[in-house]
Design an enzyme around this catalytic site. Structure first.
Site, PDB file in Angstrom:
ATOM      1  N   GLU A   1      -8.227   3.565  -2.334  1.00 17.18           N
ATOM      2  CA  GLU A   1      -7.493   2.520  -3.063  1.00 17.18           C
ATOM      3  C   GLU A   1      -7.855   2.625  -4.552  1.00 17.18           C
ATOM      4  O   GLU A   1      -8.903   3.185  -4.910  1.00 17.18           O
ATOM      5  CB  GLU A   1      -7.920   1.130  -2.565  1.00 17.18           C
TER       6      GLU A   1
ATOM      7  N   GLY B   1      -6.079  11.244  -3.577  1.00 19.33           N
ATOM      8  CA  GLY B   1      -5.397   9.946  -3.646  1.00 19.33           C
ATOM      9  C   GLY B   1      -5.593   9.114  -2.389  1.00 19.33           C
ATOM     10  O   GLY B   1      -4.801   8.212  -2.106  1.00 19.33           O
TER      11      GLY B   1
ATOM     12  N   ILE C   1       1.058   3.770  12.625  1.00 17.93           N
ATOM     13  CA  ILE C   1       0.806   3.563  14.064  1.00 17.93           C
ATOM     14  C   ILE C   1       1.349   2.201  14.486  1.00 17.93           C
ATOM     15  O   ILE C   1       0.964   1.182  13.919  1.00 17.93           O
ATOM     16  CB  ILE C   1      -0.711   3.604  14.370  1.00 17.93           C
TER      17      ILE C   1
ATOM     18  N   VAL D   1      -1.605  -2.758   9.169  1.00 15.96           N
ATOM     19  CA  VAL D   1      -2.747  -2.201   9.909  1.00 15.96           C
ATOM     20  C   VAL D   1      -2.380  -0.826  10.433  1.00 15.96           C
ATOM     21  O   VAL D   1      -1.379  -0.663  11.136  1.00 15.96           O
ATOM     22  CB  VAL D   1      -3.151  -3.109  11.096  1.00 15.96           C
TER      23      VAL D   1
ATOM     24  N   LYS E   1      -8.052  -5.584   7.979  1.00 16.20           N
ATOM     25  CA  LYS E   1      -7.260  -5.164   9.145  1.00 16.20           C
ATOM     26  C   LYS E   1      -7.840  -5.755  10.427  1.00 16.20           C
ATOM     27  O   LYS E   1      -7.094  -6.176  11.322  1.00 16.20           O
ATOM     28  CB  LYS E   1      -7.213  -3.643   9.206  1.00 16.20           C
TER      29      LYS E   1
ATOM     30  N   VAL F   1       4.265   3.545  -1.282  1.00 16.17           N
ATOM     31  CA  VAL F   1       5.035   3.137  -0.104  1.00 16.17           C
ATOM     32  C   VAL F   1       6.439   2.672  -0.500  1.00 16.17           C
ATOM     33  O   VAL F   1       7.436   3.105   0.082  1.00 16.17           O
ATOM     34  CB  VAL F   1       4.301   2.020   0.677  1.00 16.17           C
TER      35      VAL F   1
ATOM     36  N   ASP G   1     -11.263  -3.180   3.238  1.00 16.73           N
ATOM     37  CA  ASP G   1      -9.944  -2.844   3.781  1.00 16.73           C
ATOM     38  C   ASP G   1      -9.977  -2.888   5.319  1.00 16.73           C
ATOM     39  O   ASP G   1      -9.096  -3.482   5.952  1.00 16.73           O
ATOM     40  CB  ASP G   1      -9.558  -1.433   3.283  1.00 16.73           C
TER      41      ASP G   1
ATOM     42  N   GLY H   1      -0.479   6.784   3.775  1.00 18.03           N
ATOM     43  CA  GLY H   1       0.545   7.720   3.289  1.00 18.03           C
ATOM     44  C   GLY H   1       1.847   6.993   3.022  1.00 18.03           C
ATOM     45  O   GLY H   1       2.225   6.098   3.787  1.00 18.03           O
TER      46      GLY H   1
ATOM     47  N   GLU I   1       3.937  -4.765  10.310  1.00 18.20           N
ATOM     48  CA  GLU I   1       3.451  -3.599  11.067  1.00 18.20           C
ATOM     49  C   GLU I   1       2.663  -2.639  10.177  1.00 18.20           C
ATOM     50  O   GLU I   1       1.678  -2.031  10.621  1.00 18.20           O
ATOM     51  CB  GLU I   1       4.664  -2.877  11.691  1.00 18.20           C
TER      52      GLU I   1
HETATM   53  P1  NDP Z   1       0.988   1.149  -5.310  1.00 22.61           P
HETATM   54  O1  NDP Z   1      -0.124   0.657  -6.156  1.00 22.61           O
HETATM   55  O2  NDP Z   1       1.245   2.603  -5.216  1.00 22.61           O
HETATM   56  O3  NDP Z   1       2.350   0.454  -5.772  1.00 22.61           O
HETATM   57  C1  NDP Z   1       2.438  -0.882  -6.142  1.00 22.61           C
HETATM   58  C2  NDP Z   1       3.827  -1.150  -6.702  1.00 22.61           C
HETATM   59  O4  NDP Z   1       3.949  -2.523  -6.961  1.00 22.61           O
HETATM   60  C3  NDP Z   1       4.121  -0.420  -7.999  1.00 22.61           C
HETATM   61  O5  NDP Z   1       5.448   0.027  -8.030  1.00 22.61           O
HETATM   62  C4  NDP Z   1       3.921  -1.497  -9.070  1.00 22.61           C
HETATM   63  O6  NDP Z   1       4.754  -1.357 -10.208  1.00 22.61           O
HETATM   64  C5  NDP Z   1       4.338  -2.721  -8.322  1.00 22.61           C
HETATM   65  N1  NDP Z   1       3.617  -3.909  -8.808  1.00 22.61           N
HETATM   66  C6  NDP Z   1       2.298  -4.190  -8.666  1.00 22.61           C
HETATM   67  N2  NDP Z   1       2.003  -5.365  -9.257  1.00 22.61           N
HETATM   68  C7  NDP Z   1       3.161  -5.827  -9.778  1.00 22.61           C
HETATM   69  C8  NDP Z   1       3.506  -6.977 -10.519  1.00 22.61           C
HETATM   70  N3  NDP Z   1       2.602  -7.904 -10.849  1.00 22.61           N
HETATM   71  N4  NDP Z   1       4.799  -7.138 -10.880  1.00 22.61           N
HETATM   72  C9  NDP Z   1       5.725  -6.219 -10.552  1.00 22.61           C
HETATM   73  N5  NDP Z   1       5.461  -5.104  -9.858  1.00 22.61           N
HETATM   74  C10 NDP Z   1       4.189  -4.901  -9.472  1.00 22.61           C
HETATM   75  O7  NDP Z   1       0.722   0.530  -3.838  1.00 22.61           O
HETATM   76  P2  NDP Z   1       1.048   1.187  -2.428  1.00 22.61           P
HETATM   77  O8  NDP Z   1       2.468   1.565  -2.377  1.00 22.61           O
HETATM   78  O9  NDP Z   1       0.014   2.187  -2.100  1.00 22.61           O
HETATM   79  O10 NDP Z   1       0.763  -0.057  -1.448  1.00 22.61           O
HETATM   80  C11 NDP Z   1       1.679  -1.130  -1.344  1.00 22.61           C
HETATM   81  C12 NDP Z   1       1.188  -2.070  -0.237  1.00 22.61           C
HETATM   82  O11 NDP Z   1       1.174  -1.374   1.009  1.00 22.61           O
HETATM   83  C13 NDP Z   1      -0.242  -2.584  -0.441  1.00 22.61           C
HETATM   84  O12 NDP Z   1      -0.331  -3.900   0.033  1.00 22.61           O
HETATM   85  C14 NDP Z   1      -1.079  -1.656   0.430  1.00 22.61           C
HETATM   86  O13 NDP Z   1      -2.289  -2.238   0.883  1.00 22.61           O
HETATM   87  C15 NDP Z   1      -0.132  -1.414   1.585  1.00 22.61           C
HETATM   88  N6  NDP Z   1      -0.371  -0.195   2.325  1.00 22.61           N
HETATM   89  C16 NDP Z   1      -0.465   0.993   1.664  1.00 22.61           C
HETATM   90  C17 NDP Z   1      -0.682   2.162   2.365  1.00 22.61           C
HETATM   91  C18 NDP Z   1      -0.765   3.468   1.680  1.00 22.61           C
HETATM   92  O14 NDP Z   1      -1.017   4.487   2.367  1.00 22.61           O
HETATM   93  N7  NDP Z   1      -0.565   3.539   0.354  1.00 22.61           N
HETATM   94  C19 NDP Z   1      -0.849   2.144   3.828  1.00 22.61           C
HETATM   95  C20 NDP Z   1      -0.675   0.845   4.431  1.00 22.61           C
HETATM   96  C21 NDP Z   1      -0.461  -0.284   3.697  1.00 22.61           C
HETATM   97  P3  NDP Z   1       4.638  -0.074 -11.221  1.00 22.61           P
HETATM   98  O15 NDP Z   1       5.146   1.073 -10.414  1.00 22.61           O
HETATM   99  O16 NDP Z   1       5.531  -0.387 -12.362  1.00 22.61           O
HETATM  100  O17 NDP Z   1       3.205   0.043 -11.560  1.00 22.61           O
HETATM  101  N1  HSE Z   2      -7.001   2.446   1.863  1.00 24.92           N
HETATM  102  C1  HSE Z   2      -6.411   2.434   3.154  1.00 24.92           C
HETATM  103  C2  HSE Z   2      -7.120   3.436   4.050  1.00 24.92           C
HETATM  104  C3  HSE Z   2      -4.913   2.734   3.060  1.00 24.92           C
HETATM  105  O1  HSE Z   2      -7.889   4.271   3.542  1.00 24.92           O
HETATM  106  O2  HSE Z   2      -6.944   3.396   5.252  1.00 24.92           O
HETATM  107  C4  HSE Z   2      -4.168   2.416   4.313  1.00 24.92           C
HETATM  108  O3  HSE Z   2      -4.191   1.074   4.624  1.00 24.92           O
END
Ligand code: NDP
Ligand code: HSE
Length: 436
Positions: free
Chosen positions: A191, A188, A137, A133, A206, A17, A202, A309, A130
């Protein structure tokens, strides 16, 4: 061109994200400035490993591992790291330092929401979420703003994309759970710790966030009754298909009637349940999410779209960033969390719904009557009963009973007695039936 004040934006995380948020902030910088009234300067991006390969190319000079320095002096902090610590500490540091916070971190809000919202209230900062959850959406803002004048009775829907993908694959392609999960992992969808999705954590996080907003009550993850999809088998999906139903992992948040002490309560729960193929939720395929909201005056509303996504979630994050920038410029206090009603969260035993009980029994005279007798003793009324025998020479029959609405307490007692009844070989499954 209008001269805009510059706001410093600190981005914590550049994963699925965060990297998309960084890309869109840079690509659409001028548009976002026009919409928010501020020039949004991406001051830096916190990562764990500066040299890690990334899907989106990001300027190396923006990447940092120094959280303290990045947060210091930021006007808006976007937290997209996930997990509890250090995300919690960084968010609190940002709020106390005068920044507005945008986060997609449902795990953090469902466990430490109270602490974070209180800290924000103390300084008048805003915390927007936003993306936490149902990703793309819009559901948080409709609940918090658009429906602020209405009374929400019930929220009901699919809020976890990966388990919906798995159940949908099993239903539409006849795959078993392990194979469907393998594909979800490959794509992918799950989680990093797949138990968060599969065991319903999860979705429960939400549900806690939605219920807190809808009922002006603090609901945390521990308050949510949670069952995941681990026990759902290909046979159960096939049985559901034959009966014109489909199994979905549902999150349900609803007001329930006053208890013996006269206290109104809410029920917040996540479990796999049967819904009719005629129900709109049955048509939610793949990794999509859909949420029904039933409000007293507005009536039923449905919100549908991508529940996960990188780019999709980034859209919700940037909407919050624009709002946070406007608030930052306008001054005044951010929209606080409303927990004024403080209703109790009822245990699962207090809910009523319909159930489907599948039993293996000896194919002998009187067995159906014995089974019906057990349900009758517990006051559970039978709506439908279907007996099948797999093979002509088999001594074992399968009985599928659909009940009228019954209390969870009566249902549990019924199932315990059925399991102990000599006429019953095995209780194959018990599923709740939702979506009347
Ligand atoms: P990722 O695991 O893909 O990315 C996490 C990022 O945070 C990475 O860049 C990582 O660094 C960095 N990071 C993690 N821990 C540390 C730390 N201790 N110090 C510094 N940097 C850190 O997560 P997502 O992008 O998938 O998700 C991000 C948030 O959004 C989460 O809370 C998730 O629940 C939420 N979310 C995700 C969705 C999705 O579809 N993916 C949908 C809705 C919500 P590095 O790159 O160096 O490893
Ligand atoms: N693991 C979550 C899901 C990502 O499958 O819906 C989005 O929050």
């Amino acid at each position: 061109m209008t001269e805009h004040r510059t706001l410093r934006v600190a981005l914590l995380g550049a994963g699925s994200v965060g990297s998309q948020v960084a890309r869109l902030l840079r690509e659409h910088g001028d548009d976002l400035s026009e919409r928010s009234g501020a020039r949004l300067e991406l001051a830096g991006i916190l990562v764990r490993d500066i040299d890690a390969p990334r899907d989106v190319e990001l300027p190396r000079e923006l990447l940092t591992t120094d959280a303290e320095q990045l947060i210091l002096g930021a006007d808006i902090v976007i937290e997209l790291m996930g997990g509890i610590e250090p995300a919690r500490s960084y968010v609190l540091q940002a709020i106390r330092g005068g920044a507005d916070v945008v986060t997609g971190n449902k795990a953090l809000l469902a466990t430490h929401g109270a602490e974070i919202f209180e800290a924000a209230d103390q300084v008048g900062a805003s915390v927007s979420y936003e993306a936490a959850v149902a990703a793309a959406i819009p559901i948080i803002r409709p609940l918090r703003d658009s429906l602020a004048g209405d009374r929400i009775e019930r929220i009901f829907g699919i809020v976890n994309g990966s388990t919906n993908f798995i159940l949908d694959k099993m239903d539409r392609e006849g795959l078993d759970a392990a194979e469907a999960q393998r594909i979800a992992t490959e794509l992918g969808y799950l989680e990093a710790d797949p138990t968060l999705d599969l065991e319903g954590y999860d979705a429960a996080q939400k549900a806690a966030i939605l219920a807190s907003l809808a009922f002006h009550t603090r609901v945390s993850l521990d308050d949510v009754h949670r069952e995941g999809i681990e026990s759902v088998t290909a046979d159960m999906i096939e049985d559901a298909r034959r009966a014109g139903s489909v199994i979905k992992l549902l999150a349900i948040c609803e007001r329930i009637a006053a208890d013996d002490d006269g206290d109104d309560a809410v029920s917040v729960r996540v479990y796999p349940a049967l819904i009719s193929r005629e129900h709109p939720l049955a048509a939610v395929h793949g990794g999509n999410n859909a949420v029904f909201v039933e409000a007293e005056a507005a009536g039923p509303l449905m919100f549908y779209g991508a529940g996960a996504g990188g780019a999709q979630t980034a859209s919700a994050v940037l909407g919050d960033v624009v709002s946070a920038a406007r608030r930052h410029l306008a001054g005044g206090v951010g929209v606080g969390e409303s927990a004024r009603q403080n209703r109790s969260v009822a245990p699962i035993a207090r809910i009523t719904t319909r159930y489907q009980i599948t039993l293996e029994v000896a194919d002998q005279p009187g067995v159906l009557a014995a089974v019906a007798g057990v349900l009758g003793e517990q006051g559970v009324s039978i709506a439908t009963a279907l007996q099948t025998v797999e093979r002509e020479d088999s001594a074992v029959a399968r009985i599928v009973i659909g009940t009228h609405r019954a209390s969870e307490k009566a249902l549990s007692a019924t199932v315990a007695r059925l399991a102990a009844n000599p006429a019953v070989g095995r209780v194959v499954s018990v599923l709740r039936m939702e979506g009347e």
